[in-house]
Design a protein around this motif. Structure first.
Motif, mmCIF file in Angstrom:
data_model
loop_
_atom_site.group_PDB
_atom_site.id
_atom_site.type_symbol
_atom_site.label_atom_id
_atom_site.label_comp_id
_atom_site.label_asym_id
_atom_site.label_seq_id
_atom_site.Cartn_x
_atom_site.Cartn_y
_atom_site.Cartn_z
ATOM 1 N N ARG A 1 0.833 -1.208 0.000
ATOM 2 C CA ARG A 1 0.000 0.000 0.000
ATOM 3 C C ARG A 1 0.866 1.257 0.000
ATOM 4 O O ARG A 1 0.509 2.259 -0.611
ATOM 5 N N ALA A 2 2.006 1.201 0.678
ATOM 6 C CA ALA A 2 2.907 2.361 0.695
ATOM 7 C C ALA A 2 3.375 2.683 -0.722
ATOM 8 O O ALA A 2 3.429 3.854 -1.121
ATOM 9 N N VAL A 3 3.695 1.648 -1.481
ATOM 10 C CA VAL A 3 4.122 1.846 -2.872
ATOM 11 C C VAL A 3 2.951 2.372 -3.710
ATOM 12 O O VAL A 3 3.111 3.300 -4.511
ATOM 13 N N GLU A 4 1.777 1.801 -3.511
ATOM 14 C CA GLU A 4 0.603 2.218 -4.272
ATOM 15 C C GLU A 4 0.255 3.677 -4.020
ATOM 16 O O GLU A 4 -0.118 4.408 -4.945
ATOM 17 N N LEU A 5 0.360 4.115 -2.765
ATOM 18 C CA LEU A 5 0.068 5.507 -2.443
ATOM 19 C C LEU A 5 1.054 6.442 -3.138
ATOM 20 O O LEU A 5 0.666 7.489 -3.685
ATOM 21 N N THR A 6 2.316 6.070 -3.118
ATOM 22 C CA THR A 6 3.339 6.901 -3.760
ATOM 23 C C THR A 6 3.126 6.941 -5.270
ATOM 24 O O THR A 6 3.114 8.022 -5.880
ATOM 25 N N TYR A 7 2.941 5.770 -5.874
ATOM 26 C CA TYR A 7 2.771 5.722 -7.321
ATOM 27 C C TYR A 7 1.474 6.404 -7.751
ATOM 28 O O TYR A 7 1.418 7.046 -8.805
ATOM 29 N N GLY A 8 0.432 6.255 -6.945
ATOM 30 C CA GLY A 8 -0.830 6.905 -7.273
ATOM 31 C C GLY A 8 -0.688 8.412 -7.337
ATOM 32 O O GLY A 8 -1.212 9.070 -8.246
ATOM 33 N N MET A 9 0.045 8.968 -6.365
ATOM 34 C CA MET A 9 0.276 10.413 -6.367
ATOM 35 C C MET A 9 1.136 10.825 -7.557
ATOM 36 O O MET A 9 0.860 11.823 -8.232
ATOM 37 N N LEU A 10 2.158 10.035 -7.875
ATOM 38 C CA LEU A 10 3.064 10.377 -8.972
ATOM 39 C C LEU A 10 2.400 10.237 -10.336
ATOM 40 O O LEU A 10 2.762 10.954 -11.278
ATOM 41 N N ARG A 11 1.435 9.333 -10.457
ATOM 42 C CA ARG A 11 0.731 9.202 -11.735
ATOM 43 C C ARG A 11 -0.041 10.471 -12.064
ATOM 44 O O ARG A 11 -0.345 10.740 -13.228
ATOM 45 N N GLY A 12 -0.359 11.262 -11.041
ATOM 46 C CA GLY A 12 -1.005 12.556 -11.271
ATOM 47 C C GLY A 12 -0.121 13.510 -12.054
ATOM 48 O O GLY A 12 -0.599 14.493 -12.624
ATOM 49 N N TYR A 13 1.173 13.205 -12.090
ATOM 50 C CA TYR A 13 2.117 13.998 -12.885
ATOM 51 C C TYR A 13 2.354 13.364 -14.260
ATOM 52 O O TYR A 13 3.213 13.798 -15.017
ATOM 53 N N GLY A 14 1.602 12.304 -14.556
ATOM 54 C CA GLY A 14 1.722 11.655 -15.846
ATOM 55 C C GLY A 14 2.913 10.724 -15.967
ATOM 56 O O GLY A 14 3.315 10.369 -17.078
#
Length: 198
Positions: free
Chosen positions: A128-141
């Motif tokens: 989940r820690a990885v998913e939260l980080t990647y989810g936020m970063l995907r907002g930057y495309g």
């Protein structure tokens, strides 16, 4: 375990969850290095041997403590970034990370320990820690491998900053929070321009 010790365990209400939460409190109060089986046994008023029916050793206790802390951090970060994207999500994520570390220094230290997959039955907390980080970063495309590279940049920046802050490493008169905000501005700029050639 003797009958007397069994009685103490019952009266103390010792459970694995209770041991881990007591260890978390100890870590925040005195530092992670002060969390030992002996210190925990003294806290519950029992002998060391009484705890080994609940945990195998100190390493298991610290792994469980790391998972507890990571889960708490995930919850705080997840709540902070919900419904946000871009810079707003980055700042919410970073502030929740820093706030947790400053409020719970011992737990935070525990969460930084390396945990091997075979040490945990359920790696959902770590994923989940990885998913939260990647989810936020995907907002930057961002996509792989940029997600991994950017995630490592964020973790290095956040951890380095709070580690120095907790250790009293920022002695300059400029407010630490002001420098933190400028650091997040810089990270936002980097993430917005991640794929652009200079």
């Amino acid at each position: 375990m003797t009958r007397k010790e069994e009685g103490l365990v019952v009266r103390a209400g010792i459970t694995v969850d209770g041991l881990v939460r007591a260890a978390a409190e100890m870590a925040d109060e005195s530092g992670l290095d002060k969390v030992t089986v002996s210190a925990l046994a003294r806290r519950f008023g029992v002998k060391d041997a009484s705890l080994y029916s609940h945990i195998r050793n100190l390493r298991e206790l610290r792994v469980r403590l790391a998972l507890l802390a990571s889960g708490e951090m995930n919850d705080a970060i997840g709540a902070a970034v919900a419904g946000r994207s871009g810079k707003e999500a980055l700042v919410a994520f970073a502030d929740a990370y820093r706030d947790y570390a400053l409020a719970h220094p011992g737990r935070y230290a525990a969460a930084q320990q390396r945990i091997e997959p075979e040490e945990v039955e359920d790696t959902g907390v770590l994923l989940r820690a990885v998913e939260l980080t990647y989810g936020m970063l995907r907002g930057y495309g961002l996509q792989e491998p940029d997600l991994t590279d950017a995630g490592r940049l964020l973790r290095s920046t956040f951890h380095g900053y709070v580690h120095l802050e907790l250790g009293g490493g920022f002695a300059h008169s400029r407010p630490v929070a002001a420098s933190w905000a400028r650091s997040l501005d810089a990270l936002h700029h980097v993430l917005e321009n991640w794929g652009n050639d200079s």
